[in-house]
Design a protein around this motif. Sequence first.
Motif, PDB file in Angstrom:
ATOM      1  N   VAL A 151       0.834  -1.211   0.000  1.00  0.00           N
ATOM      2  CA  VAL A 151       0.000   0.000   0.000  1.00  0.00           C
ATOM      3  C   VAL A 151       0.864   1.254   0.000  1.00  0.00           C
ATOM      4  O   VAL A 151       1.995   1.257   0.498  1.00  0.00           O
ATOM      5  N   ARG A 152       0.300   2.300  -0.588  1.00  0.00           N
ATOM      6  CA  ARG A 152       0.888   3.627  -0.577  1.00  0.00           C
ATOM      7  C   ARG A 152       0.044   4.553   0.295  1.00  0.00           C
ATOM      8  O   ARG A 152      -1.134   4.293   0.552  1.00  0.00           O
ATOM      9  N   ILE A 153       0.642   5.653   0.698  1.00  0.00           N
ATOM     10  CA  ILE A 153      -0.077   6.720   1.396  1.00  0.00           C
ATOM     11  C   ILE A 153      -0.772   7.605   0.366  1.00  0.00           C
ATOM     12  O   ILE A 153      -0.172   7.976  -0.652  1.00  0.00           O
ATOM     13  N   TYR A 154      -2.038   7.937   0.614  1.00  0.00           N
ATOM     14  CA  TYR A 154      -2.689   8.983  -0.186  1.00  0.00           C
ATOM     15  C   TYR A 154      -2.463  10.316   0.518  1.00  0.00           C
ATOM     16  O   TYR A 154      -1.767  11.175   0.007  1.00  0.00           O
ATOM     17  N   HIS A 155      -3.004  10.465   1.679  1.00  0.00           N
ATOM     18  CA  HIS A 155      -2.601  11.573   2.559  1.00  0.00           C
ATOM     19  C   HIS A 155      -3.119  11.320   3.961  1.00  0.00           C
ATOM     20  O   HIS A 155      -3.926  10.417   4.190  1.00  0.00           O
ATOM     21  N   ASP A 156      -2.639  12.082   4.914  1.00  0.00           N
ATOM     22  CA  ASP A 156      -3.146  12.009   6.281  1.00  0.00           C
ATOM     23  C   ASP A 156      -4.046  13.207   6.547  1.00  0.00           C
ATOM     24  O   ASP A 156      -4.061  14.179   5.782  1.00  0.00           O
ATOM     25  N   GLN A 157      -4.800  13.137   7.633  1.00  0.00           N
ATOM     26  CA  GLN A 157      -5.629  14.260   8.078  1.00  0.00           C
ATOM     27  C   GLN A 157      -5.770  14.216   9.594  1.00  0.00           C
ATOM     28  O   GLN A 157      -6.138  13.180  10.146  1.00  0.00           O
ATOM     29  N   ALA A 158      -5.479  15.329  10.235  1.00  0.00           N
ATOM     30  CA  ALA A 158      -5.875  15.495  11.628  1.00  0.00           C
ATOM     31  C   ALA A 158      -7.281  16.087  11.601  1.00  0.00           C
ATOM     32  O   ALA A 158      -7.527  17.079  10.910  1.00  0.00           O
ATOM     33  N   LEU A 159      -8.199  15.440  12.302  1.00  0.00           N
ATOM     34  CA  LEU A 159      -9.590  15.894  12.361  1.00  0.00           C
ATOM     35  C   LEU A 159      -9.945  16.128  13.821  1.00  0.00           C
ATOM     36  O   LEU A 159     -10.270  15.190  14.555  1.00  0.00           O
ATOM     37  N   PHE A 160      -9.857  17.370  14.239  1.00  0.00           N
ATOM     38  CA  PHE A 160     -10.110  17.735  15.630  1.00  0.00           C
ATOM     39  C   PHE A 160     -11.487  18.395  15.715  1.00  0.00           C
ATOM     40  O   PHE A 160     -11.695  19.485  15.184  1.00  0.00           O
ATOM     41  N   LYS A 161     -12.422  17.698  16.374  1.00  0.00           N
ATOM     42  CA  LYS A 161     -13.773  18.237  16.515  1.00  0.00           C
ATOM     43  C   LYS A 161     -13.854  19.007  17.829  1.00  0.00           C
ATOM     44  O   LYS A 161     -13.727  18.436  18.910  1.00  0.00           O
ATOM     45  N   GLU A 162     -14.059  20.303  17.721  1.00  0.00           N
ATOM     46  CA  GLU A 162     -14.023  21.178  18.882  1.00  0.00           C
ATOM     47  C   GLU A 162     -15.234  21.003  19.790  1.00  0.00           C
ATOM     48  O   GLU A 162     -16.270  20.497  19.353  1.00  0.00           O
ATOM     49  N   PRO A 163     -15.150  21.425  21.051  1.00  0.00           N
ATOM     50  CA  PRO A 163     -16.333  21.443  21.909  1.00  0.00           C
ATOM     51  C   PRO A 163     -17.450  22.245  21.243  1.00  0.00           C
ATOM     52  O   PRO A 163     -17.218  23.356  20.767  1.00  0.00           O
ATOM     53  N   GLY A 164     -18.613  21.669  21.152  1.00  0.00           N
ATOM     54  CA  GLY A 164     -19.712  22.335  20.463  1.00  0.00           C
ATOM     55  C   GLY A 164     -19.684  22.142  18.964  1.00  0.00           C
ATOM     56  O   GLY A 164     -20.543  22.674  18.249  1.00  0.00           O
ATOM     57  N   GLY A 165     -18.711  21.381  18.456  1.00  0.00           N
ATOM     58  CA  GLY A 165     -18.612  21.135  17.020  1.00  0.00           C
ATOM     59  C   GLY A 165     -19.809  20.372  16.495  1.00  0.00           C
ATOM     60  O   GLY A 165     -20.432  19.582  17.218  1.00  0.00           O
ATOM     61  N   GLY A 166     -20.143  20.601  15.241  1.00  0.00           N
ATOM     62  CA  GLY A 166     -21.333  19.999  14.653  1.00  0.00           C
ATOM     63  C   GLY A 166     -21.092  18.616  14.092  1.00  0.00           C
ATOM     64  O   GLY A 166     -19.986  18.063  14.174  1.00  0.00           O
ATOM     65  N   ILE A 167     -22.126  18.071  13.489  1.00  0.00           N
ATOM     66  CA  ILE A 167     -22.023  16.749  12.871  1.00  0.00           C
ATOM     67  C   ILE A 167     -21.103  16.803  11.655  1.00  0.00           C
ATOM     68  O   ILE A 167     -20.882  17.859  11.069  1.00  0.00           O
ATOM     69  N   THR A 168     -20.585  15.642  11.302  1.00  0.00           N
ATOM     70  CA  THR A 168     -19.951  15.468  10.000  1.00  0.00           C
ATOM     71  C   THR A 168     -20.985  14.766   9.127  1.00  0.00           C
ATOM     72  O   THR A 168     -21.345  13.615   9.398  1.00  0.00           O
ATOM     73  N   PRO A 169     -21.524  15.434   8.102  1.00  0.00           N
ATOM     74  CA  PRO A 169     -22.607  14.844   7.304  1.00  0.00           C
ATOM     75  C   PRO A 169     -22.200  13.572   6.573  1.00  0.00           C
ATOM     76  O   PRO A 169     -21.014  13.312   6.342  1.00  0.00           O
ATOM     77  N   TRP A 170     -23.200  12.795   6.194  1.00  0.00           N
ATOM     78  CA  TRP A 170     -22.970  11.576   5.414  1.00  0.00           C
ATOM     79  C   TRP A 170     -22.196  11.905   4.139  1.00  0.00           C
ATOM     80  O   TRP A 170     -22.489  12.894   3.468  1.00  0.00           O
ATOM     81  N   HIS A 171     -21.232  11.058   3.808  1.00  0.00           N
ATOM     82  CA  HIS A 171     -20.460  11.247   2.581  1.00  0.00           C
ATOM     83  C   HIS A 171     -19.672   9.985   2.258  1.00  0.00           C
ATOM     84  O   HIS A 171     -19.563   9.075   3.080  1.00  0.00           O
ATOM     85  N   ASP A 229      -1.013   7.397 -15.475  1.00  0.00           N
ATOM     86  CA  ASP A 229       0.247   7.189 -14.754  1.00  0.00           C
ATOM     87  C   ASP A 229       0.018   6.314 -13.526  1.00  0.00           C
ATOM     88  O   ASP A 229      -1.076   6.296 -12.948  1.00  0.00           O
ATOM     89  N   LEU A 230       1.058   5.605 -13.104  1.00  0.00           N
ATOM     90  CA  LEU A 230       1.026   4.939 -11.819  1.00  0.00           C
ATOM     91  C   LEU A 230       0.833   6.013 -10.744  1.00  0.00           C
ATOM     92  O   LEU A 230       1.492   7.059 -10.781  1.00  0.00           O
ATOM     93  N   ALA A 231      -0.078   5.782  -9.823  1.00  0.00           N
ATOM     94  CA  ALA A 231      -0.374   6.775  -8.778  1.00  0.00           C
ATOM     95  C   ALA A 231       0.732   6.742  -7.734  1.00  0.00           C
ATOM     96  O   ALA A 231       0.574   6.212  -6.634  1.00  0.00           O
ATOM     97  N   ALA A 232       1.855   7.304  -8.089  1.00  0.00           N
ATOM     98  CA  ALA A 232       3.067   7.171  -7.282  1.00  0.00           C
ATOM     99  C   ALA A 232       3.909   8.436  -7.342  1.00  0.00           C
ATOM    100  O   ALA A 232       5.055   8.406  -7.783  1.00  0.00           O
ATOM    101  N   SER A 233       3.338   9.547  -6.900  1.00  0.00           N
ATOM    102  CA  SER A 233       4.108  10.787  -6.844  1.00  0.00           C
ATOM    103  C   SER A 233       5.028  10.769  -5.625  1.00  0.00           C
ATOM    104  O   SER A 233       5.019   9.818  -4.831  1.00  0.00           O
ATOM    105  N   LYS A 234       5.773  11.842  -5.452  1.00  0.00           N
ATOM    106  CA  LYS A 234       6.668  11.951  -4.300  1.00  0.00           C
ATOM    107  C   LYS A 234       5.903  11.968  -2.985  1.00  0.00           C
ATOM    108  O   LYS A 234       6.484  11.724  -1.914  1.00  0.00           O
ATOM    109  N   LEU A 235       4.596  12.264  -3.050  1.00  0.00           N
ATOM    110  CA  LEU A 235       3.778  12.305  -1.840  1.00  0.00           C
ATOM    111  C   LEU A 235       3.122  10.965  -1.528  1.00  0.00           C
ATOM    112  O   LEU A 235       2.387  10.871  -0.541  1.00  0.00           O
ATOM    113  N   ASN A 236       3.373   9.952  -2.360  1.00  0.00           N
ATOM    114  CA  ASN A 236       2.669   8.667  -2.208  1.00  0.00           C
ATOM    115  C   ASN A 236       3.639   7.495  -2.096  1.00  0.00           C
ATOM    116  O   ASN A 236       3.592   6.550  -2.888  1.00  0.00           O
TER     117      ASN A 236
END
Length: 282
Positions: free
Chosen positions: A113-133, A267-274
Amino acid sequence: MKEMRRMSDLSNLPELSSEYSLSQEQIKQFQEKGHLKLTGVASQEEVAVYRELIGEKVKELNYHDKPVEERDTYGKAFIQISNIWEKSAEIQRFVFARRFAKIAADLLGVDGVRIYHDQALFKEPGGGITPWHQDQIYWPVDTDNFVTMWMPLVPVSQDVGSMNFASGSHKYGYISKLAISDESQKTLGQYIEAKGLEVENYGALEAGDATWHYGWTLHSAPGNPTSTMREVMTIIYYADDAKVLEPDSNARKSDLKRWLPELSPGDLAASKLNPIVYKKGM
């Protein structure tokens, strides 16, 4: 000076290289339902070290300049910082961890496997829903073998809960181009009901537990009614032989430019970020 000291201490960070064994039953559940919870993917001690580093970087890069209640639905959902590994050699060790990557490969049933990207997801106090997707509407890559690890860096209480998953929804593939929004919450919620799909939530999680879901799995998340931040780190993986697709939306055009730089359809999905982060036999 602080950064120089930290760079010299990389060898002292938890390596996260030991293997986490999966049962055939767990792999089957993931492939059938499109999601899975695993306990203790990282230890409390390992998570504590990286939580401090990730938290500092999220605070530094936080782009919100309005209170939660004054933002739109997407803005209320979380503080979202992507590809932190590019900005921190320490956090790169977490994101590139062999332990996590091997789990991803085992769940997908692929050799690497390769990395696509990472994400920090910090839901704050009082933060709302994350809708269906569906995550994969954003990704211009020609494979269904995408998986996201969603790991809380702090305990997630029952009041906050983990994500909601529509079991089996990944089998329907590309359901809608709707981005995360009030409309996606309504329309995809109706789709789930019409198909009779079971919605599951794993409830409270400990720091270092993790849920895993396919790129096509419909998911959402509750709001945060507590007074504490829901701190989560996610990492997206895909099969290492995948190729770049011709983007069919502005969202995919944007992702191609950002996450697969200098690559073209075919192209092969293999950039410097992956980079390859796990390969069987290596």
